[in-house]
Structure formats: structure tokens, C-alpha cells
Design an enzyme around this catalytic site. Structure first.
Site, PDB file in Angstrom:
ATOM      1  N   ASP A  34       0.867  -1.185   0.000  1.00  0.00           N
ATOM      2  CA  ASP A  34       0.000   0.000   0.000  1.00  0.00           C
ATOM      3  C   ASP A  34       0.901   1.231   0.000  1.00  0.00           C
ATOM      4  O   ASP A  34       2.070   1.166   0.388  1.00  0.00           O
ATOM      5  CB  ASP A  34      -0.905   0.019   1.239  1.00  0.00           C
ATOM      6  CG  ASP A  34      -2.181   0.835   1.020  1.00  0.00           C
ATOM      7  OD1 ASP A  34      -3.259   0.236   0.872  1.00  0.00           O
ATOM      8  OD2 ASP A  34      -2.094   2.086   0.989  1.00  0.00           O
ATOM      9  N   ILE A 119      -9.530  -5.445  -9.321  1.00  0.00           N
ATOM     10  CA  ILE A 119     -10.839  -5.300  -8.653  1.00  0.00           C
ATOM     11  C   ILE A 119     -11.255  -3.828  -8.572  1.00  0.00           C
ATOM     12  O   ILE A 119     -12.429  -3.494  -8.453  1.00  0.00           O
ATOM     13  CB  ILE A 119     -10.794  -5.952  -7.240  1.00  0.00           C
ATOM     14  CG1 ILE A 119     -10.491  -7.453  -7.343  1.00  0.00           C
ATOM     15  CG2 ILE A 119     -12.100  -5.716  -6.487  1.00  0.00           C
ATOM     16  CD1 ILE A 119     -10.610  -8.238  -6.033  1.00  0.00           C
ATOM     17  N   HIS A 176     -19.488  -4.015 -15.224  1.00  0.00           N
ATOM     18  CA  HIS A 176     -19.826  -4.012 -13.798  1.00  0.00           C
ATOM     19  C   HIS A 176     -20.387  -2.642 -13.480  1.00  0.00           C
ATOM     20  O   HIS A 176     -19.680  -1.712 -13.207  1.00  0.00           O
ATOM     21  CB  HIS A 176     -18.563  -4.269 -12.972  1.00  0.00           C
ATOM     22  CG  HIS A 176     -18.801  -4.264 -11.497  1.00  0.00           C
ATOM     23  ND1 HIS A 176     -19.723  -5.079 -10.890  1.00  0.00           N
ATOM     24  CD2 HIS A 176     -18.239  -3.555 -10.505  1.00  0.00           C
ATOM     25  CE1 HIS A 176     -19.696  -4.871  -9.583  1.00  0.00           C
ATOM     26  NE2 HIS A 176     -18.814  -3.943  -9.328  1.00  0.00           N
TER      27      HIS A 176
HETATM   28  O1  TXD Z   1     -16.743  -5.995  -8.025  1.00  0.00           O
HETATM   29  C1  TXD Z   1     -15.852  -5.210  -7.905  1.00  0.00           C
HETATM   30  N1  TXD Z   1     -14.911  -5.121  -8.838  1.00  0.00           N
HETATM   31  C2  TXD Z   1     -15.778  -4.319  -6.728  1.00  0.00           C
HETATM   32  C3  TXD Z   1     -14.871  -3.200  -6.760  1.00  0.00           C
HETATM   33  C4  TXD Z   1     -16.572  -4.548  -5.574  1.00  0.00           C
HETATM   34  C5  TXD Z   1     -16.399  -3.769  -4.467  1.00  0.00           C
HETATM   35  C6  TXD Z   1     -15.432  -2.678  -4.389  1.00  0.00           C
HETATM   36  N2  TXD Z   1     -14.756  -2.418  -5.600  1.00  0.00           N
HETATM   37  C7  TXD Z   1     -13.654  -1.461  -5.657  1.00  0.00           C
HETATM   38  O2  TXD Z   1     -12.485  -2.049  -5.086  1.00  0.00           O
HETATM   39  C8  TXD Z   1     -13.809  -0.179  -4.874  1.00  0.00           C
HETATM   40  O3  TXD Z   1     -14.626   0.730  -5.564  1.00  0.00           O
HETATM   41  C9  TXD Z   1     -12.369   0.273  -4.816  1.00  0.00           C
HETATM   42  O4  TXD Z   1     -12.000   0.903  -6.039  1.00  0.00           O
HETATM   43  C10 TXD Z   1     -11.578  -1.028  -4.689  1.00  0.00           C
HETATM   44  C11 TXD Z   1     -11.022  -1.302  -3.299  1.00  0.00           C
HETATM   45  O5  TXD Z   1     -12.057  -1.331  -2.353  1.00  0.00           O
HETATM   46  P1  TXD Z   1     -11.721  -1.331  -0.767  1.00  0.00           P
HETATM   47  O6  TXD Z   1     -13.011  -1.426  -0.060  1.00  0.00           O
HETATM   48  O7  TXD Z   1     -10.644  -2.296  -0.455  1.00  0.00           O
HETATM   49  O8  TXD Z   1     -11.146   0.144  -0.615  1.00  0.00           O
HETATM   50  P2  TXD Z   1     -10.218   0.744   0.542  1.00  0.00           P
HETATM   51  O9  TXD Z   1     -10.492   0.068   1.837  1.00  0.00           O
HETATM   52  O10 TXD Z   1     -10.349   2.217   0.443  1.00  0.00           O
HETATM   53  O11 TXD Z   1      -8.754   0.313   0.088  1.00  0.00           O
HETATM   54  C12 TXD Z   1      -8.074   0.877  -0.970  1.00  0.00           C
HETATM   55  C13 TXD Z   1      -6.628   0.911  -0.598  1.00  0.00           C
HETATM   56  C14 TXD Z   1      -6.295   1.876   0.550  1.00  0.00           C
HETATM   57  O12 TXD Z   1      -5.620   1.180   1.580  1.00  0.00           O
HETATM   58  C15 TXD Z   1      -5.411   2.927  -0.095  1.00  0.00           C
HETATM   59  O13 TXD Z   1      -4.406   3.445   0.784  1.00  0.00           O
HETATM   60  C16 TXD Z   1      -4.793   2.134  -1.214  1.00  0.00           C
HETATM   61  O14 TXD Z   1      -5.862   1.358  -1.717  1.00  0.00           O
HETATM   62  N3  TXD Z   1      -4.199   2.933  -2.273  1.00  0.00           N
HETATM   63  C17 TXD Z   1      -3.115   2.520  -2.947  1.00  0.00           C
HETATM   64  N4  TXD Z   1      -2.404   1.402  -2.847  1.00  0.00           N
HETATM   65  C18 TXD Z   1      -1.360   1.277  -3.682  1.00  0.00           C
HETATM   66  N5  TXD Z   1      -1.002   2.215  -4.590  1.00  0.00           N
HETATM   67  C19 TXD Z   1      -1.708   3.355  -4.716  1.00  0.00           C
HETATM   68  N6  TXD Z   1      -1.364   4.260  -5.611  1.00  0.00           N
HETATM   69  C20 TXD Z   1      -2.818   3.546  -3.863  1.00  0.00           C
HETATM   70  N7  TXD Z   1      -3.723   4.538  -3.719  1.00  0.00           N
HETATM   71  C21 TXD Z   1      -4.555   4.155  -2.738  1.00  0.00           C
END
Ligand code: TXD
Length: 319
Positions: A34, A119, A176
């Protein structure tokens, strides 16, 4: 045999749940990446401490350095921003496109042989962009949405018909989003199509139409209830099913956002269709015969994905 390596890019709600499931199922050693410092390390430490209780030996490491994903066999990408109430998936486009660029470059430099499951939303556009930025072959980059959407559909259908969810097999096509296409003719209870079950008086067209509508809005319903984020348990379970199909060469037929080059009359686009997943990644696109209604609905869905891609290309000229 050396353990497999699973890299999870994004250590948020889905990322953490993916790590938990992958450890419990013994899929391999896990690296949680992350951009936020401390979060992947903290989650990795917490998850590692499940090991003595659950009896798993996998190592779980948290990192902010892409070098640590080197040699990963499977990468699951959830990095980005999740939907907040009132925010559409498409609002996320600009922010998450930049994230896909960083992630794609990280994968290209460190783990170009991995099977990559995206995802992050808006899914069909993000998986396309991730493939572009990573430069990996199209059959090794796939999007997770259909497994979740059909799980939601199956759950509602099992509830309606009062049968075990194990006997429900439902079929969802398209992007989706609100335009996804649940196909009733191919959705069955132990092989009996839902359309026949309606004729048999087990439900009515109106009730099933309401279920289709609820499935299309399935993500939004959970966002509205949670208020601080989006669904994560079922999305993680669905991502893991796809990873297992690849790691164990299961040849599963799963609805995934796959790259189409002519199939279903669609070219150069990622759209949800049934595919065979095995050790070769996406080994086959399954092209089924569709009725007039499903065909027309799929076209609406494809047009919505196309529109998203045009917007992406407008934001990032390198695409
Ligand atoms: O069916 C599907 N495809 C989906 C998609 C179903 C449910 C949720 N879906 C999507 O998954 C949702 O709309 C989000 O775009 C993603 C991730 O969902 P999540 O609930 O895990 O989101 P979080 O808890 O906000 O986690 C995202 C993490 C967070 O820890 C950020 O700090 C990190 O992403 N983040 C990054 N990591 C690496 N590199 C970069 N650049 C970065 N930016 C943010």
C-alpha cells in the site's frame, strides 16, 4: 515445491480480507502493498498472528516498496479509492486511473509473469488501463466483477425459490455497473432455467425482475448501508476464487471482465463474459448464444464501458 507468492496491491478493506482468505486457504506467501506507511505492515503483523491459532505457515509481509512483489505468481489489485454514498463508480475514474498507472508500472518492473486480477472500480475501464500500463499479455490480466455480481444474483434467487444456494447457478454478462446483464435463460436451479421456474409458478416475472434490479444495484445497496465504504467480504471471496482457478489449473468457467477482440462483436474492450481460467490465465472466451433482449442489453452495457474508456483516454494521453 516452493510456496506460491500472492501480492495484494492495496491493503484496504478488500486487500486485508484477501490476505486473510489467502492465508486461511494456504494459497502461498503473501505480500500486502500500500502507499500508506504502516497500514500494510500493521495488517500483515496482525494477520501473521492468526498463524499459530489457525495453523498456517505462510509468511505475510507488509510493504510500501514494489520491489517486494518481485516474482509474484498472482497479483490482486484493489488499490484506489472506494465509492462513498452518492458517488458513482465513474466519479472514481480520474483518481483511480492515476493509481493504475503506478500499479501497472510496478508490476511491469517487478512481476511481469504474474496472473493479475483487477478489482478497482470503475472495473471495466481500470482493468483495461492496468493492462495497458503493465504491458502484460491480455490473457494474464483480468477483472473481477462477474463472480461477485452472479453471487449476488444467486443469493437473491436462492432466497426467492427457498432452495440451497449450492444448487443455484446464475449468469451475468456485461460491464460491472448498473448496465450489467443478468441472463435468466442461463440462470438455473440444478439445471432448470429461471424462466421455466417462473412458468412452473415458483415465482413471477415481476418478482424476478425486481431481483434483477436489486442485483444491478447490489453494490450501491451495501454502500448505502455501510456509509463509510463499499462491500468487501464477497468481493474478496470472488477474487480468491479466480486466483485459485489459476493457481490450481481448475479450468473453471467464471464470468470475468476479459479482453475481447471480436468475440460478442466487441473489439479492444474489457467486458464481463464467461471465460475458462486455468494455468494459462484466461484460456478461452466462452461465446454463448444470446436472445434478442440479452443481446440488446449487452450492447447498452458495452456502450457504457466504451464511454468510460473514451473518458480515460481523455484524462491520460498515454493511453
Ligand atoms: O466488483 C468489484 N470489482 C468491486 C470493486 C466490488 C467492491 C469494491 N470495488 C472497488 O475495489 C472499490 O470501488 C475500490 O476501487 C476497490 C477497493 O475497495 P476497498 O473497499 O478495499 O477500498 P479501501 O479500503 O479504500 O482500500 C483501498 C486501498 C487503501 O488502503 C489505499 O491506501 C490504497 O488502496 N491505495 C493505494 N495502494 C497502492 N497504490 C496506490 N497508488 C494507492 N492509492 C490508494
Amino acid at each position: 515445491m516452493a510456496r506460491k507468492k500472492i501480492a495484494l496491491i492495496g491493503a484496504g478493506n478488500i486487500g486485508g480480507t484477501l490476505a486473510h482468505l489467502a492465508a486461511l486457504k494456504g494459497l502461498g506467501d503473501i505480500v500486502l502493498f500500500d502507499v500508506v506507511e504502516g497500514v500494510p505492515q500493521g495488517k500483515a503483523l496482525d494477520l501473521s498472528q492468526c498463524g499459530p491459532v489457525e495453523g498456517f505457515d505462510a509468511t505475510i509481509t507488509g510493504t510500501n516498496d514494489y520491489a517486494d512483489i518481485a516474482g509474484a505468481d498472482v497479483i490482486i489489485v484493489t488499490a484506489g479509492v472506494a465509492r462513498k454514498p452518492g458517488m458513482s463508480r465513474d466519479d472514481l475514474l480520474g483518481i483511480n486511473l492515476k493509481v493504475m498507472k503506478a500499479v501497472g508500472e510496478g508490476i511491469k518492473a517487478n512481476a511481469p509473469d504474474a496472473f493479475v486480477i483487477c478489482i478497482t472500480n470503475p472495473l471495466d475501464a481500470m482493468v483495461w488501463a492496468l493492462r495497458e500500463f503493465s504491458g502484460l499479455p491480455h490473457n494474464k490480466v483480468v477483472g473481477m466483477a462477474g463472480v461477485l455480481d452472479s453471487a449476488r444474483f444467486s443469493h437473491f434467487l436462492a432466497d426467492e425459490f427457498k432452495v440451497s444456494v449450492k444448487d443455484v447457478n446464475s449468469f451475468v454478462l456485461g460491464g460491472h455497473g448498473d448496465t450489467m446483464v443478468p441472463v435468466l435463460e442461463y440462470s438455473t436451479v440444478s439445471g432448470i432455467p429461471v424462466t421455466d421456474l417462473i412458468e412452473m409458478g415458483m415465482s413471477t416475472k415481476e418478482r424476478v425482475d425486481a431481483i434483477v434490479k436489486r442485483t444491478r444495484g447490489g453494490g450501491g445497496e451495501i454502500v448505502g448501508l455501510l456509509k463509510t465504504g463499499s462491500a468487501f467480504y464477497a468481493p474478496a471471496t470472488s477474487g480468491i476464487a479466480m486466483a485459485e482457478a489459476y493457481l490450481y489449473d481448475q479450468k473453471r468457467v467464471l464470468p470475468c471482465a476479459a479482453y475481447l477482440s471480436g468475440e460478442y462483436g466487441v473489439d479492444d474492450l474489457y467486458v464481463g463474459v464467461p471465460v475458462v481460467i486455468g494455468a494459462g490465465g484466461v484460456e478461452k472466451i466462452v461465446e454463448v448464444k444470446l436472445g434478442a433482449e440479452a443481446k440488446a442489453n449487452l450492447q447498452v452495457s458495452v456502450d457504457a464501458v466504451k464511454e468510460l474508456l473514451v473518458a480515460c483516454k481523455g484524462i491520460d494521453e498515454t493511453l
